[in-house]
Design a protein around this motif. Structure first.
Motif, short mmCIF file in Angstrom:
data_model
loop_
_atom_site.label_atom_id
_atom_site.label_comp_id
_atom_site.label_asym_id
_atom_site.label_seq_id
_atom_site.Cartn_x
_atom_site.Cartn_y
_atom_site.Cartn_z
N ARG A 1 0.81 -1.23 0.00
CA ARG A 1 0.00 0.00 0.00
C ARG A 1 0.84 1.28 0.00
NH1 ARG A 1 -3.87 -1.67 4.85
NH2 ARG A 1 -4.53 -3.69 4.05
N GLN A 2 2.11 1.10 -0.22
CA GLN A 2 2.93 2.32 -0.29
C GLN A 2 3.35 2.56 -1.74
OE1 GLN A 2 6.13 2.90 2.53
NE2 GLN A 2 5.31 1.25 3.78
N GLN A 3 3.31 3.84 -2.13
CA GLN A 3 3.75 4.15 -3.49
C GLN A 3 5.27 4.29 -3.48
OE1 GLN A 3 1.42 6.96 -5.69
NE2 GLN A 3 3.17 7.58 -6.92
N LEU A 4 5.92 3.46 -4.27
CA LEU A 4 7.39 3.45 -4.28
C LEU A 4 7.92 3.53 -5.71
CD1 LEU A 4 7.80 0.51 -1.74
CD2 LEU A 4 8.28 2.92 -1.28
N SER B 1 17.03 1.27 2.30
CA SER B 1 16.04 1.93 3.17
C SER B 1 14.71 1.18 3.17
CB SER B 1 15.82 3.37 2.73
OG SER B 1 17.03 4.07 2.75
N LEU B 2 14.43 0.51 2.02
CA LEU B 2 13.19 -0.27 1.94
C LEU B 2 13.24 -1.48 2.86
CD1 LEU B 2 12.00 -0.61 -1.77
CD2 LEU B 2 10.97 0.68 0.10
N THR C 1 18.28 8.34 -3.89
CA THR C 1 16.88 7.92 -3.97
C THR C 1 16.75 6.43 -4.26
OG1 THR C 1 16.91 8.56 -6.28
CG2 THR C 1 16.01 10.17 -4.74
N GLU C 2 17.82 5.85 -4.87
CA GLU C 2 17.79 4.42 -5.18
C GLU C 2 17.61 3.57 -3.91
OE1 GLU C 2 19.99 6.53 -6.24
OE2 GLU C 2 20.29 6.32 -8.41
N ASP C 3 18.01 4.12 -2.76
CA ASP C 3 17.91 3.36 -1.51
C ASP C 3 16.45 3.11 -1.11
OD1 ASP C 3 20.60 3.50 -1.57
OD2 ASP C 3 20.86 4.64 0.29
N MET C 4 15.53 3.89 -1.71
CA MET C 4 14.10 3.71 -1.40
C MET C 4 13.35 3.13 -2.60
SD MET C 4 12.75 4.16 1.54
CE MET C 4 11.02 4.56 1.32
#
Lengths: 364, 223
Positions: free
Chosen positions: A99-102, A135-136, A170-173
Motif C-alpha cells: 500500500r505504499q507508493q514506491l 532503506s526499503l 533515492t535508489e535506496d528507497m
C-alpha cells in the motif's frame, strides 16, 4: 672483442666503487619508487574514482520530452556517434508495494552490477528476482528471499528480493528490477524513459552536443556537479603528482650529480691518464655514462618494486583493495631511472672531459 | 728533414711566459734530455711535443705533420698513435694488475691483447709480477710497468717527465739501462725531462733550459 674488454675494464672500475654506485642507485631507487607509487596510485584512484562516481550515476541524462520514451537501439547509436564510455537506459515509474507508493527502476542487470553499488545479499539471477534499496529493507521489514507483491494499476506481480543495495540516494528507497520485469509492469513495453550516458572526462559537453543533434526533441542535462567534481579532483591529483615528481626528481638529480661529481673528482688522475694514453673524449665518457646506466637500471628496477609495493599499500589503506598497475609502468620506471642517472651525471662527466691531463698528471 | 721541428714556440699562461720562443730540431731515434731548474719550461715543452698541451704560437712539425693547429681530437689521436708517456708518479690504475694496466693502453690504442702485454712486461723484467696490483710493486717495478705500458703500442716517441724522480740511485740506473736497451732495440725517439745530472748523462743530447728559453744545446759522446 672490443666490447669484451670494455666490459672487463668497466666491471673492474665499478667493483672498486661499489659504495658510490650503491649510494647513487639508492637515490635513483627513491625517486623511481616515489614516482612509480604516484603513478600507480593516481592510476588506481582514477580507476576507483571512476567506479565510485559511476555509482552516483551518469554525467549526461537524456529524457524524453514528450514522454514517449526511447527505442533501446538508441544506446548503440549514441555510443558510436558521441564516443562516450557508457550508455544505458532505464525505465522509471512508480508501483504500489504494501500500500505504499514506491519508485521502481528498471535497468539492465549487467549494468546494475557495474554501478559500484554496495550490495548485501546477491544479484538477481532468476526471472522473478529483484533487488531493493537498503532503506526499503527497514521500511518494509524485508529480508533476503522475502516475496513482495508489486502492483501497477490492475497489474500485480510477485517478486523475490535477492539482495539490497546502498548508494545514499533515492535508489535506496526504490525497487530495482530488470528492463524485462519493468516492461512487464508497464504498457510501454520496449521503450526506455531515460538514457544515462557517461561521457569521457573533459569531453562531456561535446558528447552532450552530439546527442542533442541526434535527439533534438529530448531533454539533455549534463550532471555538471558530478562531472566538474570528477574533473577537478583528477586535475588536482595530477597536479599534485606532477609537483611531487618534479621535486623528487630534482632532489635526486642533485644527489646523483653530487655523487657522480665526487666520483669523477676522485678519478681525475685516471681521466688524465686515459687522455695521455690517447683515449678520446667519447672513449672516456662512455665508461662513466655506462656507470650511470648501471645506476639507472638498478635504481629503476628497485624503485619499481618498492614503488609498486607502496602504491598497493596505499590503495589497500584507502580503498581496502589492491589496484591494477598500468602495463606501461615498468617501462616508464626503468626509462625514468636511466634518464635521471644519465642527466645527473652528464654535466660532471662533461666537466671532467675539460681536465688538462698535463696539469693532473703533474699532480697539481 | 728533422723528425721533430719546433719554430719560435711560445706558451703563455695568463701572465706567465712558460716558453719564450723555442727553436729546435730533433732527429728520428735521438735521445734528448731536457734539463734545467724548476719553472724553466722543460715539462711544458715536453707536453707540447707530446700533444698533451698546445702552444700559444709557433710551429711544430712532427713526422711531417703540423701539430700546432691540431684540434683536441686530433691531439688525442696523435698521442695514441705516436707517443708513449712515462711520468714521475707511475699513475697506474690501482685496481688493475700490472698486465691489465698495460692492456688498458692497448685498449685505447686498438685492441687489448693479454699475451702481448705479458710479453712486454717480461721484456722489462716483470714476468714474475704480471698479476700484482700496483700497491704490491716497488717504485722501480711500478716504473717498469709504466715503461711497458708506454711502449706496448710501438710509439715513435717516448716522452718521460722525471721518470726516475722518485727512485733511488740503484733503481734509477736500472731503469735507465732498461730504457737504453729498449731504445737500442726499437730506435724510438726519446725526450726525457730531468733535473738530475746523473740522468742527464744518459742519452745523446742535452738541452738546458732556463726561464722558458734554451740556454745550452750540447751533444754527448756517450751512447
Amino acid at each position: 672483442m672490443r666490447r669484451k674488454w670494455f666490459l672487463f675494464f668497466f666491471r673492474r672500475s665499478v667493483s672498486q666503487r661499489k659504495g658510490r654506485v650503491a649510494i647513487a642507485s639508492a637515490a635513483v631507487t627513491l625517486a623511481v619508487a616515489v614516482v612509480t607509487a604516484m603513478i600507480g596510485v593516481t592510476f588506481g584512484i582514477r580507476e576507483k574514482l571512476g567506479t565510485e562516481l559511476k555509482s552516483y550515476g551518469a554525467n549526461i541524462i537524456v529524457s524524453s520530452d514528450k514522454g514517449e520514451g526511447f527505442d533501446p537501439s538508441l544506446t548503440d547509436r549514441i555510443r558510436s556517434i558521441a564516443e562516450v564510455e557508457d550508455v544505458t537506459g532505464q525505465v522509471l515509474g512508480t508501483v504500489i508495494i504494501n500500500r505504499q507508493q514506491l519508485e521502481v527502476i528498471g535497468m539492465d542487470r549487467g549494468r546494475a552490477k557495474e554501478m559500484g553499488w554496495r550490495l548485501t545479499g546477491r544479484w538477481p539471477e532468476k526471472e522473478n528476482e529483484v533487488i531493493a534499496g537498503i532503506s526499503l529493507k527497514a521500511a518494509l521489514n524485508l529480508k533476503e528471499g522475502t516475496a513482495v507483491s508489486v502492483s501497477k494499476d490492475d497489474n500485480t506481480r510477485e517478486f523475490i528480493v535477492s539482495g539490497f543495495i546502498e548508494k545514499g540516494g533515492t535508489e535506496d528507497m526504490a525497487v530495482i528490477m530488470s528492463l524485462k520485469q519493468a516492461w512487464s509492469m508497464y504498457s510501454g513495453e520496449g521503450r526506455l524513459h531515460t538514457l544515462l550516458v557517461r561521457g569521457r572526462t573533459g569531453m562531456i559537453e561535446q558528447a552532450a552536443a552530439k546527442i542533442r543533434e541526434l535527439l533534438p526533441d529530448a531533454e539533455i542535462k549534463t550532471v555538471r556537479q558530478v562531472a566538474m567534481a570528477e574533473e577537478a579532483l583528477l586535475g588536482k591529483i595530477q597536479m599534485l603528482m606532477l609537483l611531487v615528481t618534479i621535486v623528487v626528481l630534482t632532489a635526486t638529480s642533485i644527489s646523483v650529480a653530487s655523487t657522480m661529481g665526487a666520483n669523477v673528482l676522485e678519478r681525475r688522475e685516471e681521466i688524465g691518464l686515459m687522455k695521455a694514453l690517447g683515449a678520446s673524449r667519447s672513449g672516456i665518457s662512455i665508461f662513466y655514462l655506462a656507470e650511470s646506466v648501471l645506476v639507472g637500471l638498478s635504481g629503476g628496477a628497485a624503485g619499481l618494486l618498492v614503488g609498486a609495493a607502496a602504491a598497493q599499500a596505499v590503495s589497500k589503506g584507502a580503498f581496502n583493495s589492491y589496484i591494477g598497475m598500468p602495463v606501461y609502468l615498468p617501462f616508464i620506471s626503468m626509462i625514468m631511472g636511466i634518464a635521471v642517472a644519465l642527466v645527473s651525471s652528464w654535466f660532471p662527466v662533461q666537466n671532467a672531459m675539460k681536465y688538462d691531463p698535463a696539469v693532473i698528471l703533474r699532480g697539481e | 728533414m728533422p723528425f721533430i721541428e719546433l719554430k719560435n714556440v711560445i706558451k703563455e699562461y695568463r701572465n706567465t711566459h712558460a716558453l719564450r720562443g723555442i727553436d729546435i730540431s730533433i732527429e728520428k731515434g735521438q735521445w734528448l734530455n731536457l734539463v734545467g731548474p724548476s719553472g724553466s719550461g722543460k715539462s711544458t715543452l715536453l707536453n707540447i711535443i707530446g700533444c698533451l698541451d698546445s702552444p700559444t704560437s709557433g710551429g711544430i712539425v712532427i713526422d711531417g705533420a703540423d701539430i700546432s693547429s691540431f684540434s683536441e681530437d686530433e691531439m688525442a689521436v696523435f698521442r695514441r698513435e705516436k707517443t708513449g708517456f712515462i711520468f714521475q708518479q707511475s699513475h697506474l690504475i690501482p685496481y688493475l694488475s700490472a698486465v691489465e694496466n698495460v692492456m688498458l693502453s692497448q685498449y685505447f690504442h686498438s685492441m687489448a691483447d693479454e699475451k702481448e702485454a705479458m710479453e712486454a712486461l717480461t721484456r722489462v723484467g716483470l714476468g714474475h709480477r704480471l698479476h700484482h696490483r700496483p700497491s704490491q710493486l716497488s717504485g722501480g717495478e711500478q716504473q717498469r710497468v709504466c715503461i711497458a705500458r708506454a711502449l706496448i703500442n710501438s710509439p715513435q716517441i717516448l716522452l718521460a717527465d722525471e721518470p726516475t724522480g722518485n727512485l733511488d740511485r740503484e733503481n734509477t740506473k736500472n731503469i735507465l739501462e732498461l730504457v737504453k736497451r729498449l731504445h737500442e732495440e726499437e730506435h724510438f725517439t726519446i725526450i726525457l725531462v730531468t733535473h738530475d745530472p746523473f740522468v742527464a748523462q744518459w742519452g745523446q743530447r742535452v738541452l738546458t733550459m732556463e726561464d722558458g728559453r734554451i740556454k745550452c744545446d750540447e751533444f754527448l759522446c756517450r751512447l
